[in-house]
Design an enzyme around this catalytic site. Structure first.
Site, PDB file in Angstrom:
ATOM      1  N   TRP A   7       6.304  -2.956   6.655  1.00 28.06           N
ATOM      2  CA  TRP A   7       6.798  -1.938   5.719  1.00 28.06           C
ATOM      3  C   TRP A   7       7.374  -0.748   6.459  1.00 28.06           C
ATOM      4  O   TRP A   7       8.355  -0.147   6.027  1.00 28.06           O
ATOM      5  CB  TRP A   7       5.689  -1.499   4.765  1.00 28.06           C
ATOM      6  N   ASP A  20       3.898   6.791   4.048  1.00 24.10           N
ATOM      7  CA  ASP A  20       3.707   5.735   3.056  1.00 24.10           C
ATOM      8  C   ASP A  20       2.201   5.473   3.027  1.00 24.10           C
ATOM      9  O   ASP A  20       1.622   5.026   4.015  1.00 24.10           O
ATOM     10  CB  ASP A  20       4.484   4.491   3.495  1.00 24.10           C
ATOM     11  N   LYS A  53      -2.015  -1.174  -5.136  1.00 20.84           N
ATOM     12  CA  LYS A  53      -3.013  -1.507  -4.116  1.00 20.84           C
ATOM     13  C   LYS A  53      -4.346  -0.862  -4.488  1.00 20.84           C
ATOM     14  O   LYS A  53      -5.357  -1.533  -4.532  1.00 20.84           O
ATOM     15  CB  LYS A  53      -2.567  -1.025  -2.728  1.00 20.84           C
TER      16      LYS A  53
HETATM   17  C1  LIG Z   1       2.966  -2.959  -0.838  1.00 19.06           C
HETATM   18  C2  LIG Z   1       3.566  -1.978   0.069  1.00 19.06           C
HETATM   19  C3  LIG Z   1       4.906  -1.565  -0.065  1.00 19.06           C
HETATM   20  C4  LIG Z   1       5.833  -2.144  -1.090  1.00 19.06           C
HETATM   21  O1  LIG Z   1       5.474  -1.741  -2.343  1.00 19.06           O
HETATM   22  P1  LIG Z   1       6.351  -2.058  -3.647  1.00 19.06           P
HETATM   23  O2  LIG Z   1       5.632  -1.294  -4.691  1.00 19.06           O
HETATM   24  O3  LIG Z   1       6.321  -3.533  -3.837  1.00 19.06           O
HETATM   25  O4  LIG Z   1       7.720  -1.548  -3.412  1.00 19.06           O
HETATM   26  C5  LIG Z   1       5.368  -0.591   0.802  1.00 19.06           C
HETATM   27  N1  LIG Z   1       4.579  -0.056   1.745  1.00 19.06           N
HETATM   28  C6  LIG Z   1       3.294  -0.435   1.904  1.00 19.06           C
HETATM   29  C7  LIG Z   1       2.457   0.182   2.984  1.00 19.06           C
HETATM   30  C8  LIG Z   1       2.743  -1.402   1.068  1.00 19.06           C
HETATM   31  O5  LIG Z   1       1.475  -1.769   1.222  1.00 19.06           O
END
Ligand SMILES: *Cc1c(COP(=O)(O)O)cnc(C)c1O
Length: 359
Positions: free
Chosen positions: A101, A171, A195
């Protein structure tokens, strides 16, 4: 009906209590005579829900007054574009490539300016957080981006980079609400809900107010932080039911004792699993010890057939979604807030049994 222990990385397990409240309120929310799904987002009843969701986040994370909380659509991925569109005023930012990511965030930012990757652990398939050399940081960068917890690889930052005043952007999709941290250390935080906060469909953005307002002219309105803030995250119809679920999940976190208690439980759960992995002769942790994630535990056997067998037998025993990310293979147990200690105990017991049978 029997619920399984769901180790999915996302969308992931939700607290059963929150799901039960949603079930109870499914046909008729309070005295409105309708489901939350059927409600106008402009109604007083719905406004109270979104306000409570925001207030819960502010309270749980101790978000200071000079930070705004936004609910945005497009998941965390939309933020890979929204962040540079809103923040890259001088046209450059620093990135740490600590996983799938993180790499994607840097890749998408390149469309808008210079995305300078200051460190990467890609060579070792992101089995660690790369060493940071501050002399490579650009003191003129608009921001410095990290992925706090790497969901796919199973690592996390234990120490924040010293960016010398350059706003730190993180993030936090698989980190938010899992442990206590100081929002003041960051200029902007974003996280997809699916998550640790609720179902898919919304991203929470927490932004310091001096960083809002100076976005690129090409910024789509839906990605514009200032406009989203001014419209109370209702520039258009928000994902109403997802935000309602996020409210129920954060209500639950509050009832449990807040983020501090989540952290205590998460440390206990992760220690149980990592201790077993460290002593096992069959299974092996995939990442270096010092960078281990509390949320996503990645491990291998190193034998495709045995790994397949393990995942299938675990599923049959009610332990679901243990297959590693398709890019990484092996196994991954995601043990977010909603995973009870009993679930991790059941997993470790199953692994012990499997190890005995498959020496
Ligand atoms: C799951 C995840 C994403 C992507 O998330 P979406 O909601 O599917 O766009 C981005 N960064 C991290 C760290 C993630 O765990």
């Amino acid at each position: 009906m029997k619920r399984v222990y769901n180790f999915s990385a996302g969308p992931s397990a939700l607290p059963e209590e929150a799901l039960k409240i949603a079930a109870d309120e499914m046909l008729c929310y309070q005295d409105t005579g309708m489901s939350v799904m059927e409600m106008s987002h402009r109604s007083a009843a719905y406004q109270a829900i979104i306000d409570a969701a925001e207030a819960n986040i502010r309270e749980l994370m101790n978000v200071p007054d000079n930070y705004n909380i936004l609910f945005m659509q497009g998941g965390a991925t939309a933020q890979f574009d929204a962040v540079p569109l809103n923040l890259m005023k001088k046209g450059k930012a620093d990135f740490v490539d600590s996983g799938t990511w993180a790499a994607k965030a840097a890749k998408l930012a390149k469309k808008y300016g210079t995305a300078n990757v200051v460190a990467s652990s890609k060579d070792t398939v992101w089995d660690r957080i790369p060493e940071l050399d501050p002399s490579k940081f650009d003191p003129e960068a608009d921001y410095f981006h990290i992925t706090m917890n790497n969901t796919v690889a199973g690592t996390r930052f234990y120490e924040l980079p010293d960016t010398k005043g350059v706003p730190l952007v993180s993030d936090m999709s698989s980190y938010i609400l899992s442990e206590v941290f100081d929002v003041n250390d960051f200029g902007l935080i974003y996280a997809g809900a699916q998550k640790n906060m609720g179902p898919a469909g919304v991203a929470v953005v927490i932004i310091r107010d001096d960083l809002m307002g100076d976005c690129m002219d090409i910024t789509p309105e839906l990605y514009n932080y200032k406009i989203n803030y001014e419209k109370g995250s209702m520039l258009n119809t928000p994902p109403t039911y997802t935000i309602y679920m996020l409210k129920l999940v954060t209500d639950w976190v509050k009832r449990q004792g807040g983020v501090k208690e989540m952290q205590r439980r998460n440390e206990e759960k992760a220690a149980l699993l990592y201790d077993y992995l460290d002593n096992s002769k069959l299974f092996k942790g995939r990442v270096v010890k010092k960078d281990r994630s509390l949320m996503n535990v990645t491990f291998v056997i190193g034998d495709d057939e045995k790994e397949k067998k393990f995942i299938a037998e675990a599923k049959a025993a009610g332990l679901e979604n243990l297959k590693g990310h398709r890019s990484m293979g092996g196994m991954r147990a995601s043990i977010y807030n909603a995973m009870p200690l009993e679930g991790v105990k059941a997993l470790v017991e199953f692994m012990e049994k499997f190890e005995k049978e498959n020496k």
